[in-house]
Motif scaffolding. Sequence first.
Motif, PDB file in Angstrom:
ATOM      1  N   ILE A 192       0.843  -1.194   0.000  1.00  0.00           N
ATOM      2  CA  ILE A 192       0.000   0.000   0.000  1.00  0.00           C
ATOM      3  C   ILE A 192       0.881   1.247   0.000  1.00  0.00           C
ATOM      4  O   ILE A 192       2.035   1.201   0.418  1.00  0.00           O
ATOM      5  N   LEU A 193       0.320   2.353  -0.462  1.00  0.00           N
ATOM      6  CA  LEU A 193       1.091   3.596  -0.546  1.00  0.00           C
ATOM      7  C   LEU A 193       1.061   4.343   0.779  1.00  0.00           C
ATOM      8  O   LEU A 193       2.038   4.971   1.183  1.00  0.00           O
ATOM      9  N   ASN A 194      -0.088   4.281   1.432  1.00  0.00           N
ATOM     10  CA  ASN A 194      -0.275   5.063   2.657  1.00  0.00           C
ATOM     11  C   ASN A 194      -0.437   4.147   3.869  1.00  0.00           C
ATOM     12  O   ASN A 194      -1.267   3.235   3.861  1.00  0.00           O
ATOM     13  N   LEU A 195       0.332   4.457   4.919  1.00  0.00           N
ATOM     14  CA  LEU A 195       0.157   3.696   6.167  1.00  0.00           C
ATOM     15  C   LEU A 195      -1.265   3.861   6.686  1.00  0.00           C
ATOM     16  O   LEU A 195      -1.823   2.966   7.325  1.00  0.00           O
ATOM     17  N   ALA A 196      -1.821   5.043   6.424  1.00  0.00           N
ATOM     18  CA  ALA A 196      -3.165   5.353   6.938  1.00  0.00           C
ATOM     19  C   ALA A 196      -4.197   4.338   6.458  1.00  0.00           C
ATOM     20  O   ALA A 196      -5.207   4.104   7.137  1.00  0.00           O
TER      21      ALA A 196
END
Length: 333
Positions: free
Chosen positions: A190-194
């Motif tokens: 994924i690109l975002n940890l969020a």
Amino acid sequence: MDLDKRQQLELLFFMRLTRSLEDRLDNLYKQGKIVGGLFRSLGQEATAVGSAYALDKHQGDILSPLTRDLGALLVIGALPREVFANYLWRATSLSRGRDQNLHITDLDRGFIGTISPLGTLIAVMNGVLLAKRMQNKKSVGMVYIGDGGTSTGAFHEAANFAAVQNLPLVIVGENNSYAYTTPTTKQMRILNLADRAKAYGMPSEIVDGNDVMAVYRSACRAVDRARDGGGPTFIEAKTFRMRGHAAHDNQSYVPKEVLDQWTKRDPITHFEKALKEKKVAGTADIDEVKKRVEATLDADLEWAESQPSPAPGDALGGVYAEDKAPSVRGVGK
Ligand SMILES: Cc1ncc(C[n+]2csc(CCOP(=O)(O)OP(=O)(O)O)c2C)c(N)n1
């Protein structure tokens, strides 16, 4: 959420204090006075300082820093002299010369030292917050985790538990692009940890981790939600680790162009420019902050270096609960 001039200069003070303290630690390391690991937060000061500044000590808020969160420890109330003394293994340090780095704890002042196995400090903070709930306290807990740390099983279990229990927790995920030598792209798809927060049904925000005011505002929203019974929030701060994992690591695996790009986004330079452009503060105010930082560190380093090393016979004390470890509280200013 608005900060006046004094408060904004305080944010600058803590960011500069963090950086200069680490510069001095770096010198001590090169002089052979610090042995073991030396971990820096260069370039990440805004994430640590801006997030911790949203906490309210008077409500018993508590935080637990990770490797790059010296700034958060200083904001909540640890003194530079305590950090020096711990790095220098002094008998009067908070760990009594038994541990190093940011492994210093003072529950009364609201900090639990770094816990090395990645991910586990979230579970520890969950326990603290459950206890506070049983005591009818409205305290908020803040924990820090790196991008690498969010891939551990311990992190997933604890984040899920915090969500299910609706705990007043703020998780600050520091996406600094590397975990040791591993780029984020090689340890998650994924690109975002969020995005991970969705799996726990937890609200999240993504923030520019090099913008101290943006981090502060985001943390305020999360802290307010937690205190109002809205449960945990995950904040992803996008930032960059401007040095190797620790002093021994020359970071040769990071492309120079990437470092150059992030140098241009230095959080302290960025904030000082903004303070001047918005006419919040001028050069004289900023110079005064720098002087205060250096004077504090001169005095604190002198104090720490004058402190004794632990006596060999003291090594077994404090291992079991029945030992009355001498309190070092009050040795500071
Ligand atoms: C469970 C666990 N695995 C491995 C380690 C060794 N280790 C310490 S720091 C680190 C890298 C951490 O990277 P990240 O979480 O991205 O934080 P950063 O150092 O970039 O701030 C590793 C692998 C550890 N402490 N705990």
